[in-house]
Design a protein around this motif. Structure first.
Motif, mmCIF file in Angstrom:
data_model
loop_
_atom_site.group_PDB
_atom_site.id
_atom_site.type_symbol
_atom_site.label_atom_id
_atom_site.label_comp_id
_atom_site.label_asym_id
_atom_site.label_seq_id
_atom_site.Cartn_x
_atom_site.Cartn_y
_atom_site.Cartn_z
ATOM 1 N N MET A 81 0.835 -1.196 0.000
ATOM 2 C CA MET A 81 0.000 0.000 0.000
ATOM 3 C C MET A 81 0.872 1.249 0.000
ATOM 4 S SD MET A 81 -3.217 -0.456 -0.272
ATOM 5 C CE MET A 81 -3.823 1.113 0.335
ATOM 6 N N GLY A 82 1.889 1.268 0.836
ATOM 7 C CA GLY A 82 2.796 2.415 0.879
ATOM 8 C C GLY A 82 3.531 2.596 -0.439
ATOM 9 N N THR A 83 3.938 1.477 -1.046
ATOM 10 C CA THR A 83 4.624 1.536 -2.332
ATOM 11 C C THR A 83 3.709 2.097 -3.411
ATOM 12 O OG1 THR A 83 5.971 -0.383 -1.728
ATOM 13 C CG2 THR A 83 5.849 0.170 -4.065
ATOM 14 N N ALA A 84 2.454 1.637 -3.417
ATOM 15 C CA ALA A 84 1.491 2.120 -4.406
ATOM 16 C C ALA A 84 1.212 3.606 -4.226
ATOM 17 C CB ALA A 84 0.197 1.317 -4.302
ATOM 18 N N GLN A 85 1.128 4.052 -2.979
ATOM 19 C CA GLN A 85 0.877 5.469 -2.713
ATOM 20 C C GLN A 85 2.035 6.336 -3.202
ATOM 21 O OE1 GLN A 85 0.250 5.002 1.466
ATOM 22 N NE2 GLN A 85 -1.975 4.884 1.296
ATOM 23 N N ALA A 86 3.259 5.888 -2.929
ATOM 24 C CA ALA A 86 4.437 6.635 -3.389
ATOM 25 C C ALA A 86 4.521 6.622 -4.914
ATOM 26 C CB ALA A 86 5.704 6.033 -2.785
ATOM 27 N N SER A 87 4.141 5.509 -5.530
ATOM 28 C CA SER A 87 4.137 5.414 -6.986
ATOM 29 C C SER A 87 3.153 6.417 -7.581
ATOM 30 C CB SER A 87 3.758 3.996 -7.410
ATOM 31 O OG SER A 87 3.636 3.895 -8.816
ATOM 32 N N ALA A 88 1.983 6.518 -6.984
ATOM 33 C CA ALA A 88 0.969 7.460 -7.467
ATOM 34 C C ALA A 88 1.465 8.903 -7.373
ATOM 35 C CB ALA A 88 -0.325 7.290 -6.684
ATOM 36 N N VAL A 89 2.180 9.210 -6.299
ATOM 37 C CA VAL A 89 2.728 10.567 -6.137
ATOM 38 C C VAL A 89 3.735 10.856 -7.248
ATOM 39 C CG1 VAL A 89 4.184 12.017 -4.683
ATOM 40 C CG2 VAL A 89 2.338 10.693 -3.655
ATOM 41 N N ALA A 90 4.595 9.901 -7.559
ATOM 42 C CA ALA A 90 5.590 10.091 -8.618
ATOM 43 C C ALA A 90 4.914 10.313 -9.968
ATOM 44 C CB ALA A 90 6.523 8.877 -8.682
ATOM 45 N N ILE A 91 3.890 9.520 -10.257
ATOM 46 C CA ILE A 91 3.160 9.664 -11.520
ATOM 47 C C ILE A 91 2.483 11.025 -11.589
ATOM 48 C CG2 ILE A 91 1.213 8.766 -12.863
ATOM 49 C CD1 ILE A 91 1.921 5.979 -11.706
ATOM 50 N N LEU A 92 1.903 11.444 -10.473
ATOM 51 C CA LEU A 92 1.235 12.747 -10.421
ATOM 52 C C LEU A 92 2.223 13.883 -10.677
ATOM 53 C CD1 LEU A 92 -1.180 14.597 -9.743
ATOM 54 C CD2 LEU A 92 -0.529 14.389 -7.336
ATOM 55 N N CYS A 93 3.376 13.830 -10.037
ATOM 56 C CA CYS A 93 4.379 14.889 -10.196
ATOM 57 C C CYS A 93 4.806 15.022 -11.661
ATOM 58 C CB CYS A 93 5.603 14.597 -9.327
ATOM 59 S SG CYS A 93 5.318 14.773 -7.544
ATOM 60 N N ALA A 94 5.006 13.888 -12.312
ATOM 61 C CA ALA A 94 5.425 13.913 -13.716
ATOM 62 C C ALA A 94 4.301 14.411 -14.616
ATOM 63 C CB ALA A 94 5.882 12.527 -14.145
ATOM 64 N N ALA A 95 3.098 13.894 -14.399
ATOM 65 C CA ALA A 95 1.962 14.268 -15.243
ATOM 66 C C ALA A 95 1.631 15.749 -15.117
ATOM 67 C CB ALA A 95 0.739 13.423 -14.880
ATOM 68 N N ARG A 96 1.803 16.290 -13.940
ATOM 69 C CA ARG A 96 1.522 17.702 -13.716
ATOM 70 C C ARG A 96 2.436 18.591 -14.551
ATOM 71 N NH1 ARG A 96 0.683 18.438 -7.687
ATOM 72 N NH2 ARG A 96 2.925 18.023 -7.624
#
Length: 211
Positions: free
Chosen positions: A80-95
Motif C-alpha cells: 500500500m505504501g509503495t502504491a501510494q508513493a508510486s501514485a505521487v511520482a506519476i502525479l508529479c510527472a503528469a503535472r
C-alpha cells in the motif's frame, strides 16, 4: 534522452537520473533517496515524497519518468505504501506534462542483467558496470531507480514504436471494411433497376397480369 527513474517506497523512495540513448554509452546524472519518518502520518509522508521528487524534477529536468510497476506482495501494508508513493511520482510527472512509463521488476532485471530473476546484488553490480561507477549505489533503492532509468532508455523507444505501429494497423484495418461497405452500397445503388431482384420480380408480375 534524460530519464528520471523512481523506485517507489514510503520509507525510502529511490531516485536516479541517467542520460543516454539506446546503443550508446550511458551516464549517471544523479542518484539518491527520498526518506520519510516511519512514525509520521501517511499524509505528511506523502507530502515529503512529493516535495523530494519535485526537487529532483526541478534540478535535472528529465525528458521522461520511469516508475516501477507495483505488484501485490504478501505484506499488504508495505505494498500500500509503495502504491501510494508510486501514485505521487506519476502525479508529479503528469503535472509537468512529462511522459510516464511503468516497468515491471522482471522487465528491469532482464534489461539490465539479461535475467528477469536476477537478485538485487546482480542488479547493483550491472548498474555499476554500465554507468562506470566506482561502487554500487547504496541503498539498493537508489540502484533500482538507476536500473529503471536504464531500462527505459533501452526499451522505451522500441515499446513506443510497437504501440504506434499497432495503433496504425488497427486504424487502417478498420478503414477497408468501411470502404468496402460503402463501395458495395454504391454498387447496388448504381445497378439498373431491372438488374435488381425486386425490380425483376415486379417486371415478371406486370407481364403476367398483362397476359
Amino acid at each position: 534522452m534524460r530519464v528520471l527513474g523512481v523506485d517507489p517506497g514510503l520509507t525510502r523512495c529511490g531516485i536516479g537520473v541517467v542520460d543516454g540513448t539506446a546503443g550508446r554509452r550511458l551516464a549517471m546524472v544523479g542518484v539518491g533517496v527520498v526518506r520519510t519518518p516511519a512514525d509520521a502520518p501517511v499524509g505528511e509522508r506523502l507530502v515529503l515524497v512529493e516535495q523530494g521528487i519535485e526537487a529532483w524534477l526541478d534540478e535535472h529536468r528529465p525528458d521522461a519518468v520511469a516508475v516501477e510497476r507495483v505488484f501485490s506482495q504478501h505484506n499488504v501494508r508495505t505494498v500500500m505504501g509503495t502504491a501510494q508513493a508510486s501514485a505521487v511520482a506519476i502525479l508529479c510527472a503528469a503535472r509537468r506534462g512529462l511522459p510516464v512509463h511503468l516497468h515491471t521488476p522482471s522487465e528491469v532485471k532482464a534489461a539490465v542483467t539479461g535475467s528477469g530473476r536476477a537478485d538485487k546484488a546482480q542488479v547493483g553490480a550491472m548498474v555499476t558496470r554500465l554507468l562506470r561507477l566506482d561502487a554500487p549505489p547504496k541503498p539498493a533503492d537508489a540502484a533500482d531507480a538507476l536500473a529503471l532509468a536504464i531500462c527505459h532508455i533501452w526499451r522505451g523507444p522500441a515499446t513506443d514504436r510497437l504501440r504506434q505501429a499497432a495503433a496504425r494497423q488497427n486504424g487502417t484495418a478498420a478503414a477497408p471494411s468501411a470502404s468496402a461497405a460503402s463501395s458495395s452500397s454504391s454498387a447496388v445503388a448504381a445497378r439498373p433497376a431491372a438488374d435488381r431482384p425486386a425490380a425483376r420480380d415486379t417486371a415478371v408480375r406486370t407481364r403476367e397480369s398483362a397476359t
